[in-house]
Design an enzyme around this catalytic site. Structure first.
Site, PDB file in Angstrom:
ATOM      1  N   CYS A 283       0.811  -1.227   0.000  1.00  0.00           N
ATOM      2  CA  CYS A 283       0.000   0.000   0.000  1.00  0.00           C
ATOM      3  C   CYS A 283       0.839   1.269   0.000  1.00  0.00           C
ATOM      4  O   CYS A 283       0.311   2.360  -0.256  1.00  0.00           O
ATOM      5  CB  CYS A 283      -0.942   0.000   1.198  1.00  0.00           C
ATOM      6  SG  CYS A 283      -2.143  -1.356   1.170  1.00  0.00           S
TER       7      CYS A 283
ATOM      8  N   HIS B 205      -3.217   7.129   2.913  1.00  0.00           N
ATOM      9  CA  HIS B 205      -3.626   5.858   2.318  1.00  0.00           C
ATOM     10  C   HIS B 205      -5.048   5.523   2.763  1.00  0.00           C
ATOM     11  O   HIS B 205      -5.388   5.638   3.941  1.00  0.00           O
ATOM     12  CB  HIS B 205      -2.662   4.755   2.748  1.00  0.00           C
ATOM     13  CG  HIS B 205      -3.125   3.381   2.418  1.00  0.00           C
ATOM     14  ND1 HIS B 205      -3.569   3.025   1.150  1.00  0.00           N
ATOM     15  CD2 HIS B 205      -3.248   2.259   3.184  1.00  0.00           C
ATOM     16  CE1 HIS B 205      -3.922   1.756   1.159  1.00  0.00           C
ATOM     17  NE2 HIS B 205      -3.742   1.266   2.378  1.00  0.00           N
TER      18      HIS B 205
ATOM     19  N   ASN C  12     -10.175   0.101  -0.265  1.00  0.00           N
ATOM     20  CA  ASN C  12      -8.716   0.089  -0.261  1.00  0.00           C
ATOM     21  C   ASN C  12      -8.223  -0.536  -1.560  1.00  0.00           C
ATOM     22  O   ASN C  12      -8.357  -1.740  -1.760  1.00  0.00           O
ATOM     23  CB  ASN C  12      -8.210  -0.704   0.947  1.00  0.00           C
ATOM     24  CG  ASN C  12      -6.699  -0.742   1.053  1.00  0.00           C
ATOM     25  OD1 ASN C  12      -5.987  -0.308   0.153  1.00  0.00           O
ATOM     26  ND2 ASN C  12      -6.196  -1.272   2.160  1.00  0.00           N
TER      27      ASN C  12
END
Length: 362
Positions: free
Chosen positions: A117, A257, A287
């Site tokens: 990520c 994020h 996500n």
């Protein structure tokens, strides 16, 4: 000699047509909209279906095509493509090579980066370094993941978290006081037990046993990851803001994020930035791993102004995390006006149609 820096000059993106909402999710696994919203904050997520396309390269290709159309850049002028992803189409060849082949970037070389990520955060630093070296003037950075390809839809704790999507930025050389200023980046190697995919690599090759044990999906221990993400991203942001005298009064945007709305709110609260200065799309994008930061830029582009101070932060498997400081280089509202509704999915116009559209909007 004037100092060369690297600035973002355009943004492109792509998300699949199919939307998996919480109501449908509750028919797949034992969960509910209330449970998901309270713990994660995700209402919908985009899922790439086989009949629409396959793989991360498919999504990145469409994002790059849109970027080229929006910026008016010729494919031949791009010198480098970096693709940040944890879900490459294949072990080899690279995702970057597939995207280059599909988009006609015949003068570019390219490679993939894998930092989960945190991938796009790292890619911005790597790309900027290539430009600062003086060897390259125009590059493209992609971030995106086909997370549904490694999501276990029998695990109620992880399957609501993830979605599919990709976005990219054009990064170019500049001598103006804009662009990527600084960054702090970390990897500690302590996170394997908490966040990983157990099989499929060289340490544990695919077999009937690994497939039967469902070891080719994301495994995450949510509480441990949550704790590390909040603490580490907050500390990284404090480090970068302290270096440059940035405060809640002169930071235009925090771009965290998009893992979990509670993580984002906790990071913002710890560093004193109000929620109206935090980019958030986790509620409808979920996500997308390396795609979350550039997808935020893609959606928020109309609200960005030249000179805006932007702080990025991300946390991923490894554990890998960091923060960076960028001064935005153009008026995003002017660029966003060029984008018709079709660009929400992909650029499907010829260059002639694009030119006609821009003329009509003048």
């Amino acid at each position: 000699m004037e100092k060369i820096n690297a600035t973002i000059t355009g943004v492109g993106g792509y998300v699949p047509d199919y939307i998996l909402d919480n109501e449908e999710m509750s028919t797949i696994v034992e969960t509910s909209d209330e449970w998901i919203m309270q713990r994660i904050g995700v209402k919908t997520r985009h899922i790439l279906k086989p009949e629409q396309g396959s793989g991360t390269a498919y999504m990145m290709t469409r994002a790059v095509r849109q970027l080229l159309l929006k910026t008016g850049a010729e494919p031949e002028s791009v010198e480098l493509l970096i693709c940040a992803t944890t879900t490459p189409d294949y072990h080899f060849p690279s995702t970057a090579s597939l995207v280059i082949g599909e988009t006609g970037l015949k003068n570019a070389f390219g490679f993939d980066m894998e930092a989960a990520c945190a991938g796009f955060l790292y890619a911005m630093e790597v790309g900027a370094s290539f430009i600062r070296s003086g060897r390259y003037k125009r590059i493209i950075l992609c971030g995106g993941d086909h997370m549904s390809s490694m999501t276990n839809y029998q695990d109620r704790n992880t399957c609501p978290i993830f979605g599919d999507g990709a976005a990219c930025v054009m990064m170019e050389a500049t001598t103006e006081a804009v662009g990527l200023v600084d960054g702090v980046y970390h990897v500690d190697g302590k996170g394997y037990q908490n966040l990983h995919m157990a099989a499929g690599g060289s340490a544990k090759m695919p077999s009937h046993e690994t497939v039967d044990a469902r070891e080719h999906y994301v495994y995450q221990e949510g509480r441990a990851v949550y704790k590390h993400a909040v603490l580490d991203m907050s500390e990284a942001v404090r480090d970068i803001t302290a270096r440059h005298g940035l405060t809640k009064d002169n930071i235009a945007w925090l771009v965290p994020h998009q893992a979990n709305i509670n993580i984002e709110q906790s990071v913002a609260a710890r560093i004193g930035i109000s929620e109206d200065h935090v980019m958030v799309n986790v509620d409808h994008m979920a996500n997308t791993s390396a795609g979350t930061l550039p997808l935020c830029l893609w959606e928020y582009e109309p609200r960005l102004r030249k000179g805006d101070n932007i702080v990025f932060t991300a946390f991923g498997a490894g554990f890998s995390w960091g923060a960076s400081y960028l001064v935005w280089g153009y008026d995003g509202a002017k660029e966003a006006q060029k984008s018709p509704a079709q660009f929400y999915q992909e650029g499907k116009m010829s260059r002639e149609e694009w030119a006609a559209l821009c003329k009509d909007r003048e």
